[in-house]
Write a protein that holds these residues in place. Sequence first.
Motif, short mmCIF file in Angstrom:
data_model
loop_
_atom_site.label_atom_id
_atom_site.label_comp_id
_atom_site.label_asym_id
_atom_site.label_seq_id
_atom_site.Cartn_x
_atom_site.Cartn_y
_atom_site.Cartn_z
N VAL A 182 0.86 -1.18 0.00
CA VAL A 182 0.00 0.00 0.00
C VAL A 182 0.90 1.23 0.00
CG1 VAL A 182 -1.82 1.25 1.22
CG2 VAL A 182 -1.76 -1.24 1.29
N PRO A 183 0.84 2.08 -1.03
CA PRO A 183 1.70 3.26 -1.07
C PRO A 183 1.14 4.40 -0.23
CG PRO A 183 0.34 3.23 -3.01
CD PRO A 183 -0.01 1.99 -2.22
N ASN A 184 1.78 5.57 -0.37
CA ASN A 184 1.34 6.71 0.43
C ASN A 184 -0.02 7.23 -0.02
OD1 ASN A 184 2.05 8.15 -2.02
ND2 ASN A 184 2.09 9.99 -0.76
N ARG A 185 -0.61 8.06 0.81
CA ARG A 185 -1.85 8.76 0.45
C ARG A 185 -1.59 10.25 0.59
NH1 ARG A 185 -5.68 6.43 4.70
NH2 ARG A 185 -7.02 8.09 3.92
N PRO A 186 -1.97 11.06 -0.41
CA PRO A 186 -1.69 12.50 -0.32
C PRO A 186 -2.39 13.17 0.83
CG PRO A 186 -3.14 11.98 -2.16
CD PRO A 186 -2.62 10.68 -1.65
N ASP A 187 -3.58 12.69 1.18
CA ASP A 187 -4.30 13.20 2.35
C ASP A 187 -4.56 12.02 3.26
OD1 ASP A 187 -5.83 14.35 4.27
OD2 ASP A 187 -7.45 15.01 2.94
N PRO A 188 -3.64 11.72 4.17
CA PRO A 188 -3.76 10.50 4.96
C PRO A 188 -4.96 10.48 5.88
CG PRO A 188 -1.99 11.87 5.79
CD PRO A 188 -2.42 12.48 4.49
N GLU A 189 -5.54 11.64 6.18
CA GLU A 189 -6.68 11.66 7.09
C GLU A 189 -8.02 11.53 6.37
OE1 GLU A 189 -6.04 13.95 10.91
OE2 GLU A 189 -4.99 15.26 9.48
N ALA A 190 -7.99 11.52 5.02
CA ALA A 190 -9.22 11.28 4.26
C ALA A 190 -9.60 9.81 4.36
CB ALA A 190 -9.02 11.69 2.81
N GLU A 191 -10.87 9.52 4.26
CA GLU A 191 -11.32 8.13 4.36
C GLU A 191 -10.87 7.34 3.13
OE1 GLU A 191 -12.69 6.53 6.83
OE2 GLU A 191 -12.60 8.35 8.05
N PRO A 192 -10.24 6.19 3.31
CA PRO A 192 -9.82 5.37 2.17
C PRO A 192 -11.03 4.79 1.44
CG PRO A 192 -8.69 4.73 4.20
CD PRO A 192 -9.82 5.62 4.60
N PHE A 234 -1.53 10.51 13.21
CA PHE A 234 -1.81 9.07 13.20
C PHE A 234 -2.20 8.58 14.59
CE2 PHE A 234 -0.85 4.62 13.59
CZ PHE A 234 -1.29 4.07 12.39
N THR A 235 -1.42 8.98 15.59
CA THR A 235 -1.71 8.54 16.96
C THR A 235 -3.08 9.02 17.43
OG1 THR A 235 0.65 8.51 17.49
CG2 THR A 235 -0.88 8.63 19.33
N ALA A 236 -3.43 10.24 17.07
CA ALA A 236 -4.75 10.76 17.45
C ALA A 236 -5.86 9.98 16.78
CB ALA A 236 -4.85 12.24 17.09
N ARG A 237 -5.65 9.57 15.55
CA ARG A 237 -6.69 8.89 14.78
C ARG A 237 -6.74 7.40 15.08
NH1 ARG A 237 -9.37 10.79 10.30
NH2 ARG A 237 -10.28 9.23 8.90
N HIS A 238 -5.58 6.81 15.38
CA HIS A 238 -5.50 5.35 15.58
C HIS A 238 -4.75 5.04 16.87
CE1 HIS A 238 -7.06 4.75 11.54
NE2 HIS A 238 -6.15 5.57 11.07
N PRO A 239 -5.30 5.37 18.02
CA PRO A 239 -4.59 5.14 19.28
C PRO A 239 -4.38 3.67 19.61
CG PRO A 239 -6.87 5.80 19.69
CD PRO A 239 -6.64 5.98 18.22
N GLN A 240 -5.09 2.79 18.94
CA GLN A 240 -4.97 1.36 19.20
C GLN A 240 -3.71 0.77 18.57
OE1 GLN A 240 -6.97 2.86 17.16
NE2 GLN A 240 -7.47 1.64 15.34
#
Length: 321
Positions: A78-88, A137-143
């Motif tokens: 899986v490569p990078n995403r230009p807006d990582p906080e947008a829903e995939p 990332f940590t804020a969005r995916h603390p698990q």
Amino acid sequence: MAKESSHRVAMIVSAGSNPFEMGVATELFGLRRPELPVPWYEFELCAETPTVRVHHGFFQLSGVAGLDAVDRADTVVVPNRPDPEAEPDPAVLDAIRRAHARGARLVSFCTGTFTLAAAGVLDGRRATTHWRWADAFTARHPQVRLDPDVLFVDDGRVITAAGSAAALDTGLHIIRSDHGAEIAAAVSRRLVFAAHRDGGQRQFVEHPLPDVPDTSLGPLLAWAEEHLGTGLTVTGLAARAAVSPATLHRRFRAQLGTTPHGWLTERRITLACRLMERGEERLDVVARASGLGTATNLRTQLRRRTGLTPGEYRRRFTPTR
């Protein structure tokens, strides 16, 4: 002559995917390498649509495979995403979940870690991503147990890389795990790239520019690589370079971001790992040949770097033929 491949690699691309990272995966896994005596990979680019405009429209990919390629793959990238906080894309997430459920190896480059996390395959796992996006990332995916300082994290069936350049380190690490150090070194030579940068290395090192123009350490490092098992010391390195140990220390800090002793130790551990991967089981022989001296020091340094004992390291990184 290379044998026919039985390992399929599929890289998922989407609008905005980074061409550099696609190039890394294509070069490492998609380029034919008949000079290597091992079965190479079958490589596909895949997407939800057969035509994809990437990187702000600078590139357009046509005729790429559908996401069903993910269902056939042994390794999914899986490569990078230009807006990582947008829903995939939900279809991409479903394909990743199916791959994970059947035991495929999952690999993310840069902010692709966000995609793996959104698919739920990183829950409870250690991972990394580009340092710029670590807090988000940590804020969005603390698990997820994020380690923002390293080049890549190998957590078994899931491997995550930091920035784009770390994709090369990660890909070579995968090749090394699959085929051994000699094959990875051959590929790295074709790339004119460092054969092995440990995943635990920091993503970047800040250091001041030297006060005066400095000569390259390249020739000295190349010579030292050939003399690691000879009892080479920092004083010996300095004498070879015709400078004082203090001057050598400054040059290493300025050019490599480490000390001469730190560099020597790192290269000796790397050589020891290669010897074990080639099948050498006598730790005293490995320790002497690599310049680590004793089996006790080898065990200590290997565990400090990898967290593994020599036996564990051999079981994990010696490829099954």
